[in-house]
Each structure stands twice: as structure tokens, then as C-alpha cells.
Design a protein around this motif. Structure first.
Motif, mmCIF file in Angstrom:
data_model
loop_
_atom_site.group_PDB
_atom_site.id
_atom_site.type_symbol
_atom_site.label_atom_id
_atom_site.label_comp_id
_atom_site.label_asym_id
_atom_site.label_seq_id
_atom_site.Cartn_x
_atom_site.Cartn_y
_atom_site.Cartn_z
ATOM 1 N N LEU A 54 1.166 4.295 -2.806
ATOM 2 C CA LEU A 54 1.063 5.729 -2.496
ATOM 3 C C LEU A 54 2.271 6.488 -3.033
ATOM 4 O O LEU A 54 2.155 7.576 -3.592
ATOM 5 C CB LEU A 54 0.970 5.945 -0.984
ATOM 6 N N VAL B 267 2.128 7.019 -6.780
ATOM 7 C CA VAL B 267 1.221 8.106 -7.151
ATOM 8 C C VAL B 267 1.840 9.459 -6.830
ATOM 9 O O VAL B 267 1.819 10.392 -7.639
ATOM 10 C CB VAL B 267 -0.135 7.930 -6.431
ATOM 11 N N SER B 268 2.447 9.541 -5.651
ATOM 12 C CA SER B 268 2.979 10.844 -5.243
ATOM 13 C C SER B 268 4.211 11.237 -6.059
ATOM 14 O O SER B 268 4.521 12.416 -6.202
ATOM 15 C CB SER B 268 3.308 10.841 -3.746
ATOM 16 N N GLY C 238 0.826 -1.215 0.000
ATOM 17 C CA GLY C 238 0.000 0.000 0.000
ATOM 18 C C GLY C 238 0.853 1.255 0.000
ATOM 19 O O GLY C 238 0.610 2.201 -0.769
ATOM 20 N N LEU C 239 1.874 1.266 0.848
ATOM 21 C CA LEU C 239 2.761 2.436 0.912
ATOM 22 C C LEU C 239 3.485 2.630 -0.414
ATOM 23 O O LEU C 239 3.671 3.757 -0.880
ATOM 24 C CB LEU C 239 3.777 2.260 2.044
#
Lengths: 350, 303
Positions: free
Chosen positions: A153, A156-157, A149-150
Motif C-alpha cells: 500500500l 502505491v501511495s 500488505g501495508l
């Protein structure tokens, strides 16, 4: 009465669920204890760290162009990273981590004597085995999902191209693969008398699945073809099926299938499991029901060279070689391992 | 219905016969002492009752259930202090107790459990990995009491306990009987069971050699005497010579000392038999046998 453990806290929203699970599954209390025990040992933090290093470090390395691959990944994003790095890292390292988590699950308790305390309580041996498998699976799944999950993220970032569907399926296969290896490790631990045997058995299985199985499958194919005289598609069907019975192989081909694009990706992923010596025409056409043809492709300069390719045909890949089936073969290992070890563990004198 | 019934239970581990046709019946509501030297098969018997090992032959029935087929039903109503156990290092004493409460689906007051077995509150809330043997023993005894079991199976419960702890353990055993529970506990030290047991069985070399009340065992002692003979030096053959005398119950040697159990009037015959066998008697002493000696007589050490 003071209660700071939270396990029987009536005010918690989880208390109802906890009670329901306890009433429903006799192994639940064992699984919960397993999980909590690992939380207390800080093992969960260690595993989270391991998985973060496994997934995030390569991504950061690429993002800040440490490896000089920035261009490629900027264009292809998650797809490139999965096929270029994650797939190989996962197939080599994840089984090791999973087996490390699971190998002492039962031998440890057997050697220390806490198994006597556990089995003095109203748990059947099956409850203990299932609880151990579920608990240790959770121990791996929670930090693995957190790390995945991280990583998502971070993708995307960083603004890299990110295909959520692709990444989601990759995560599903990766977690499935990890759970299979944990279940195998715990099962070996239940089936052998001591930790040393469990370590040996687990290493043997890891080595076989990771390095030997594929050659073994090819060897069986050669044997069928050359010694038994089994020709044509049946030989290659059997070889492919044997290959798919390795969790490592099925995980790889599943991931390769989602990395490809179009309706033919599944077929090419299965075909990709074979080496140069295989009869690719038969495999493509007869086994995978594709269309094996020769096309002209651009060579050096203005020359065109003929190349044989496997294209989508009229029919789809047979259901038993489809991605869904391969995923079923993968997770079926959990059940198979548990059944085999149950019949060993249930019979043995402690 | 008996609480425990063993019928011809035999257990072989490979070539080793650990139990040879054990027959025994423990009545409901009694405190039953299971005696025998180390290695006699006490733990194997208990392991059969709990389905840790499976009998090669014979049947074991606990609380009306078959020990193998319906083991779970047995363990739902049984509290166990096993032998050779260990606790979970990372769980506190309190968490152990709560875990048992969840496993047995019983309401537990953990602090009351700790107080009952004599675990200090500060110890109860620290990790059990740092407990001494005696503290672990107290903790697991406390865990065995959770849910008011109908049967308590305690394997060598005094191991590692100081005299206070052992006394507390005996009090708990009596309290549990008062509550209506059956208590079955094993020991290799007679003194621990003598004061609490309604009946005892003596196991030796995989066989039950005596089942009786403590008084019954005393009575069977009758006019028995224990004769302790000190020789100038250890001589081979004196034990066999003493055993050859009519009426002698048992004889064993420990260095230059020979201990013979016999009726009072056989003393002189024994002494002369020892002298005839080459023993040089320096002095001797005789006294009425205590239960310990009787126990020793039943369970001769193979020294």
C-alpha cells in the motif's frame, strides 16, 4: 451461560467453519489454542512490529531519500528495493524470527508439564505436532502478510513503480520461506528433550543454512570432481541440486529469478548460485540447457571487449531445476522436518 | 471387562528398573486406591496407562483398549489429573475448560465445572498463571470431569489441597462412582484413600505387594501390634536383631526410636533381642496397628 471468548459463539459466521474444521482435523483445536495463546501474549503485535520495521523502514528511508538512493528507486521501484535490501534482510533475519517463534513450541510444554495435560486429552502425538506447526506458522504468517500488505500500500501511495505480480510472488516466496523455518524450528523442538537443546539445534541449523551450506555444496562438487574424478555435467548437476536443498539458497534463487526479466531469468538465477571458479560453460550449456557464447560488449572508450554470457537456447531449463521445482524443494522441508521429528517425538518417553 | 488390566508390566529407564512385572486389575465401577511411597513407581504406572511412557515388557489394557496402540480411544473416555503438570499461564480457568470441551467434543457448562470443584468465579475468569498449586489442582480436576468419562485417573489428587479441598475431592470421587465411572487414584498417604476406596493396591519398589479391600487389609492386620521402643541412644544392629525374632513383620529405626511390628505375644522376645544387641531400653509402648502402620510396614522407608 455466558460466553465471551467467541470460541463457541453460535451467532458468529466463523462458528460453522470452526465446527467443520474441528470435525475434519483432529489437530485443529491444538493449532487454534497455539494461535490464540500468542495473541494473548501480545507476541503477534511484537512480530507485526518487527516485520513492519523490516519492510517499511527501508522503504520510507528510500522514499525520503535518507540513503541518497532516491533516484534509483524512483526509477526502478519495488524491484530495486527487493534486490537491494529486502532479499538480504529476509535471508538473514526472517529465519531468526521464525526460529525464535518455534524453538520452544514443544520443549516449553514438556518442561512446564502442560504437555501432560494436553496429551491427557484425546490428541495423538501427531495431532499435537501438526497442531503446533500449523499454529506457530499462522503466528508468523499473519503479521508477515500484514506487513507485506501495508508495504505494498505504501509503495502505491508513494507513487513508486510497483509491479504487483513481482511483489506478489516475492511475498509468496517470503511467506513460504518463513513457514519452512518455523516448521523446522518446531520440529527440532519436538525431537529434542529440552529447550536448551532446541535452542542449540535451531542455532546450528540457522548457521548451516545461512552461512555454511553453500560452501558445503561447493565442497561436495570439488570432492566429486577432484577425488572421485566425476567430470562433466554430472558433477555440476549434483552440486546445483545440493545447493537447492538449502531453504535459504532456494529462496534466494527463486527471488533472483523473478527479479530478472525474460525467459532466461530462471537460468541466470540458477547460474548465479555459482562462483567464479565454477565451470560456467558446462553449467549453462549442459546443466541448464542454455547457450554459452561470447559477445562483444562496449568497454572503455570505443573499445569493445569480449564477454562470455549465458543466453537462452532452444530448450528450457530442465524441469527439476525450474522455479516450480525449486519452490517444491523449498516447501518440502516442512514435510521432511515434520516427518523426522514425528518419528522421534512419537517414540520418546515423556 | 476390567477397567484397567496390567499384565507383567516392566519398565526400564536405562539401568533403572522402575516397574518389575506389575500385575493388577481394576474392576469397572470401583474406586481403586493406588498406594505407595514416593518413587515406588506409581506415576510410571499411570504414565504407561496414558502412553506417556511405553512398557519395556508386558501389556496394559485400559477400557478394553491396548494402552499404546489405542491410546486415543482410551483418552476419549478418560479424565486425567496428571502428576507434575502445569496449566497454560495465559489462559483463564474458563478457557481451559472450554478448550477441553472442544478437545473432547463435549458440551460443557464452565460455570458448573468451576462451582463443582470449588473455584471462585473471580478466579475462574483470571489467568491461570497466577493460580496457587491448590487452585491449579482444582482446575485440572474439573477438566478431568468434562464429558462424563468412564474412567478417572487421578495422580496424587490431594497435592496442594487444603482439608476442605481434599474433602471436596473425595466427595467428587464418590459422586463419579455413583454415576458409574471407575476411579483410579494414587496417593502416598493412606489416610486420603482409606475412607473412599473400595480396594487398594500397594506398590513398592516397582512391585505390587498387596491388593485387597480396605477391610481385608484391616483383617490381615489381625493381632498385630506396633511396638515403639525408645532407647537411651541410637545403636547399630538393633533393627536386625528385632527382625531376627520369630513372627516379626517389620522393624525400623528412627534415631533412638525403634518401631517394630509383630504379633502381640512376641513383644517380650523383641525387647530382649534389642537389649542383647546393645540397646538400652528406656521405655516402650505398644498399640494395635492402624492402617498407616500397616502401610508403613509394606513400604519401609529406606532412611
Amino acid at each position: 451461560m455466558s460466553d465471551d471468548s467467541g470460541t463457541t459463539d453460535d451467532g458468529s459466521p466463523f462458528a460453522g467453519l470452526d465446527r467443520a474444521l474441528r470435525a475434519q482435523f483432529s489437530w485443529y483445536v491444538v493449532a487454534k489454542k497455539e494461535f490464540q495463546d500468542t495473541v494473548r501474549s501480545k507476541g503477534l503485535w511484537v512480530l507485526s512490529l518487527v516485520f513492519l520495521v523490516l519492510f517499511v523502514v527501508p522503504l520510507l528511508g528510500v522514499a525520503f531519500d535518507v540513503l541518497g538512493l532516491g533516484q534509483v528507486v524512483q526509477q526502478l521501484g519495488a524491484r530495486a528495493l527487493i534486490s537491494g535490501l529486502y532479499l538480504n534482510l529476509v535471508t538473514f533475519l526472517l529465519p531468526l524470527v521464525a526460529m525464535f517463534v518455534g524453538y520452544a513450541a514443544l520443549t516449553g510444554e514438556r518442561e512446564s508439564g502442560s504437555l501432560k495435560v494436553l496429551l491427557s486429552l484425546p490428541f495423538s502425538r501427531r495431532d499435537v505436532l501438526v497442531g503446533k506447526v500449523v499454529g506457530r506458522c499462522a503466528v508468523v504468517a499473519v503479521p508477515l502478510l500484514t506487513a507485506l500488505g501495508l508495504t505494498a500500500l505504501l509503495f502505491v501511495s508513494l507513487g513508486a513503480p510497483f509491479n504487483a505480480g513481482l511483489y506478489g510472488l516475492f511475498s509468496l516466496f517470503t511467506v513460504g520461506f518463513a513457514l519452512v523455518m518455523v516448521a523446522v524450528a518446531v520440529s527440532i523442538s519436538a525431537a529434542v528433550p529440552s529447550g536448551r537443546w532446541s535452542l542449540l539445534g535451531n542455532f546450528f541449523v540457522y548457521f548451516y543454512f545461512t552461512f555454511v551450506w553453500n560452501s558445503l555444496a561447493n565442497g561436495i562438487g570439488n570432492l566429486l570432481g577432484n577425488q572421485v574424478g566425476l567430470g562433466g555435467s554430472l558433477r555440476w548437476q549434483i552440486t546445483l541440486f545440493v545447493k537447492l536443498l538449502s531453504p535459504t539458497q532456494s529462496y534466494k534463487t527463486l527471488t533472483n529469478s523473478i527479479l530478472g526479466s525474460g525467459a532466461n531469468a530462471e537460468r541466470l538465477a540458477r547460474l548465479g548460485m555459482f562462483g567464479r571458479n565454477a565451470d560456467r560453460g558446462t553449467i549453462c550449456g549442459d546443466v541448464l540447457r542454455g547457450n554459452f557464447t561470447t559477445v562483444q560488449v562496449q568497454g572503455f572508450g570505443n573499445q569493445t571487449v569480449p564477454r562470455q554470457v549465458c543466453q537462452a537456447g532452444q530448450q528450457s531449463v530442465p524441469i527439476y531445476f525450474s522455479d516450480v521445482a525449486v519452490f517444491v524443494y523449498l516447501v518440502a522441508w516442512i514435510g521432511l522436518a515434520a516427518v523426522v521429528s514425528y518419528y522421534t517425538f512419537d517414540r520418546v518417553d515423556l | 471387562m476390567p477397567a484397567i488390566e496390567l499384565d507383567g508390566v516392566t519398565k526400564r529407564f536405562g539401568d533403572v528398573e522402575a516397574l518389575r512385572g506389575v500385575d493388577m486389575e481394576v474392576r469397572e465401577g470401583e474406586i481403586f486406591g493406588f498406594l505407595g511411597p514416593n518413587g515406588a513407581g506409581k506415576t510410571t504406572t499411570i504414565d504407561v496407562l496414558l502412553d506417556f511412557v511405553r512398557a519395556t515388557e508386558g501389556t496394559a489394557t485400559v477400557l478394553g483398549h491396548d494402552a499404546h496402540e489405542e491410546s486415543r480411544a482410551i483418552r476419549e473416555r478418560t479424565g486425567v489429573l496428571p502428576e507434575g503438570f502445569d496449566v497454560y499461564e495465559r489462559l483463564t480457568g474458563r478457557q481451559h475448560v472450554e478448550f477441553v470441551g472442544e478437545a473432547k467434543d463435549a458440551d460443557v457448562d464452565p460455570d458448573a465445572v468451576a462451582e463443582r470443584v470449588g473455584l471462585a468465579p473471580e478466579d475462574f475468569d483470571r489467568k491461570a498463571g497466577g493460580y496457587s498449586k491448590g487452585m491449579k489442582q482444582r482446575l485440572v480436576l474439573g477438566m478431568a470431569l468434562i464429558g462424563d468419562p468412564d474412567l478417572l485417573i487421578l495422580d496424587e489428587p490431594s497435592t496442594g489441597l487444603d482439608p476442605n479441598g481434599a474433602r471436596r475431592m473425595r466427595e467428587i470421587v464418590r459422586e463419579e462412582r455413583e454415576r458409574g465411572a471407575t476411579v483410579f487414584f494414587s496417593s502416598h498417604i493412606l489416610g486420603q484413600v482409606e475412607s473412599v476406596c473400595d480396594r487398594v493396591a500397594i506398590l513398592e519398589d516397582g512391585e505390587v505387594v498387596a491388593v485387597d479391600s480396605v477391610e481385608g487389609l484391616r483383617d490381615s492386620l489381625g493381632a498385630e501390634t506396633v511396638l515403639t521402643v525408645n532407647l537411651a541412644e541410637s545403636v547399630e544392629g538393633v533393627v536386625a536383631a528385632a527382625e531376627g525374632v520369630a513372627g516379626v513383620e517389620s522393624a525400623r529405626a528412627s534415631g533412638a526410636t525403634v518401631i517394630v511390628q509383630c504379633p502381640d505375644d512376641a513383644k517380650m522376645d523383641v525387647l530382649s533381642a534389642i537389649e542383647d544387641a546393645g540397646g538400652n531400653v528406656e521405655n516402650f509402648d505398644s498399640e494395635a496397628a492402624s492402617l498407616d502402620e500397616l502401610f508403613a510396614a509394606y513400604t519401609e522407608d529406606d532412611e
